[in-house]
Design a protein around this motif. Sequence first.
Motif, short mmCIF file in Angstrom:
data_model
loop_
_atom_site.label_atom_id
_atom_site.label_comp_id
_atom_site.label_asym_id
_atom_site.label_seq_id
_atom_site.Cartn_x
_atom_site.Cartn_y
_atom_site.Cartn_z
N GLU A 1 40.65 24.78 40.86
CA GLU A 1 39.64 25.76 41.02
C GLU A 1 40.47 27.09 40.60
OE1 GLU A 1 36.22 29.24 43.38
OE2 GLU A 1 37.57 27.54 44.43
N GLY A 2 39.93 27.53 39.40
CA GLY A 2 40.20 28.92 38.63
C GLY A 2 39.65 29.90 38.21
N VAL A 3 40.55 31.03 38.45
CA VAL A 3 39.24 31.92 38.41
C VAL A 3 39.56 33.09 36.77
CG1 VAL A 3 37.01 32.00 39.29
CG2 VAL A 3 39.33 33.21 40.00
N LEU A 4 38.60 34.67 36.34
CA LEU A 4 39.19 35.09 35.89
C LEU A 4 38.25 36.55 35.50
CD1 LEU A 4 41.20 36.64 33.48
CD2 LEU A 4 39.93 35.37 31.61
N PHE A 5 38.73 37.27 35.94
CA PHE A 5 38.38 38.51 36.51
C PHE A 5 38.62 39.38 35.36
CE2 PHE A 5 37.49 36.98 40.57
CZ PHE A 5 36.16 36.34 40.64
N SER A 6 36.73 40.70 34.82
CA SER A 6 37.06 42.18 34.31
C SER A 6 37.99 42.73 35.82
CB SER A 6 36.17 42.11 33.51
OG SER A 6 35.59 42.71 34.98
N LEU A 7 38.65 43.23 34.85
CA LEU A 7 39.70 44.51 35.64
C LEU A 7 38.25 45.20 36.78
CD1 LEU A 7 42.23 46.28 33.27
CD2 LEU A 7 42.94 44.51 35.44
N ASP A 8 37.74 45.52 36.66
CA ASP A 8 36.51 46.27 37.36
C ASP A 8 35.57 45.69 38.24
OD1 ASP A 8 34.59 44.56 35.57
OD2 ASP A 8 33.97 46.97 34.61
N GLY A 9 35.64 44.00 38.09
CA GLY A 9 35.36 42.38 38.64
C GLY A 9 33.57 42.18 38.51
N LYS A 10 33.23 42.80 37.61
CA LYS A 10 31.62 42.56 36.56
C LYS A 10 31.59 41.51 35.89
CE LYS A 10 30.81 47.35 36.75
NZ LYS A 10 30.25 49.08 36.27
N GLN A 11 32.95 41.00 35.14
CA GLN A 11 32.93 39.91 34.26
C GLN A 11 33.92 39.04 35.00
OE1 GLN A 11 33.14 39.37 30.38
NE2 GLN A 11 33.74 42.26 30.76
N ARG A 12 33.29 37.67 35.55
CA ARG A 12 33.92 36.58 35.86
C ARG A 12 33.26 35.62 35.18
NH1 ARG A 12 31.66 32.02 39.69
NH2 ARG A 12 33.60 31.63 41.34
N LEU A 13 34.66 34.44 34.92
CA LEU A 13 34.65 33.43 34.20
C LEU A 13 35.55 32.52 35.48
CD1 LEU A 13 35.97 34.67 31.08
CD2 LEU A 13 33.96 33.66 31.86
N ARG B 1 42.99 40.99 44.03
CA ARG B 1 41.74 41.38 44.68
C ARG B 1 41.03 42.10 44.71
NH1 ARG B 1 47.76 40.71 48.36
NH2 ARG B 1 47.32 38.48 49.18
N LYS B 2 41.76 42.56 43.75
CA LYS B 2 41.03 44.59 43.52
C LYS B 2 39.82 43.78 42.87
CE LYS B 2 40.51 48.42 41.88
NZ LYS B 2 41.60 50.08 40.53
N ALA B 3 39.98 43.04 41.58
CA ALA B 3 38.79 42.62 40.96
C ALA B 3 37.02 41.49 41.49
CB ALA B 3 38.93 41.63 39.73
N GLN B 4 38.04 40.71 42.85
CA GLN B 4 36.91 39.70 43.74
C GLN B 4 36.27 40.51 44.51
OE1 GLN B 4 38.74 35.34 44.11
NE2 GLN B 4 40.61 36.68 43.65
N TRP B 5 37.38 41.52 45.12
CA TRP B 5 36.61 42.58 46.40
C TRP B 5 35.05 43.38 45.34
CZ3 TRP B 5 37.28 42.01 51.35
CH2 TRP B 5 36.56 43.41 52.29
N LEU B 6 35.44 44.03 44.24
CA LEU B 6 34.11 44.74 43.54
C LEU B 6 33.36 44.06 43.15
CD1 LEU B 6 36.52 47.03 41.22
CD2 LEU B 6 35.00 47.90 43.64
N HIS B 7 33.74 42.49 42.66
CA HIS B 7 32.49 41.99 42.36
C HIS B 7 31.94 41.31 43.45
CE1 HIS B 7 30.99 38.93 39.73
NE2 HIS B 7 30.69 38.09 40.99
#
Length: 308
Positions: free
Chosen positions: A254-266, A128-134
Amino acid sequence: MSKIIKIGTRDSELALWQATTVQEKLETLGYDTTLVPIKSTGDEVLDKPLYELGITGIFTKTLDIALLKGQIDIAVHSMKDVPTQLPKGIVQVAVLERAISHDILVHKGAGFLESNSPATIATGSLRRKAQWLHKYPSHKVVDLRGNVNTRLIKLIENDWQGAIFAQAGLERIKLLPKDAVVLDWMVPAPAQGAMVVVAQKDDAFSIKALQKLNDPNSELGTSIEREFLRTLEGGCTAPIGALAQFEDQTVHFEGVLFSLDGKQRLAIQKSVPQKEAKGLGEKCAKEILSKGGDKLMQEIRNENSALH
């Protein structure tokens, strides 16, 4: 029937609601049952984020031990809390019909979402944190732990603008605010909204009883999502979301992987006929890994080990 089935559960309001739901279904089928509430380590250690405790299945471990010791016959879990690898001797038997899987924002006025003003949002979830910061890079995200009731109280007591919850959890215990914002852009945790019941692998009586509660579509959808999680994670806690939905004999994933800071999204989206869904989660995870996910997962592992 010849045995009273001892149903193990955490002692939070939501966990007890889930266990009581299973109890009612079993008793409707003619089985005798009793509830055995047990406090989990995850409920007791509230001053550290989950991912810092270094335990897989922090909310399930206490029940697993009680199950293996024979203190309980079955255990009821929120499926998103259950590690993808079950302990030796324990088997998944039933996934109940899944509730809504969305995340929601409980807030003190949602106007801040439309402005660029600073805001603080609370969640104990890396995903949730990563997606919110993204989506909202100027916001601050703070850690929030405890059962649903505890987290709602903490939101009232602190000067945060909002906190993120699973919609199903708040609906189940009738605490969903009318003005909660549905975060339909946020990909949920694998198996969010689903309840799973496990038993000892050699307990034929309990297994036979529980099999009658299994919902095949919910079982298939959650297994695809958890396969995606297992293939990506490799024992590491990471911001991963996954959702499999069914429509006209087709599975939409649907699948997603984020960096911990939310900046990268795959991200990946795939639709396949339901009869070809076996292995879909693993295939999608391998595609993410081949497109930079392996490098991102290594970075997450490095960051997590630095935290510990």
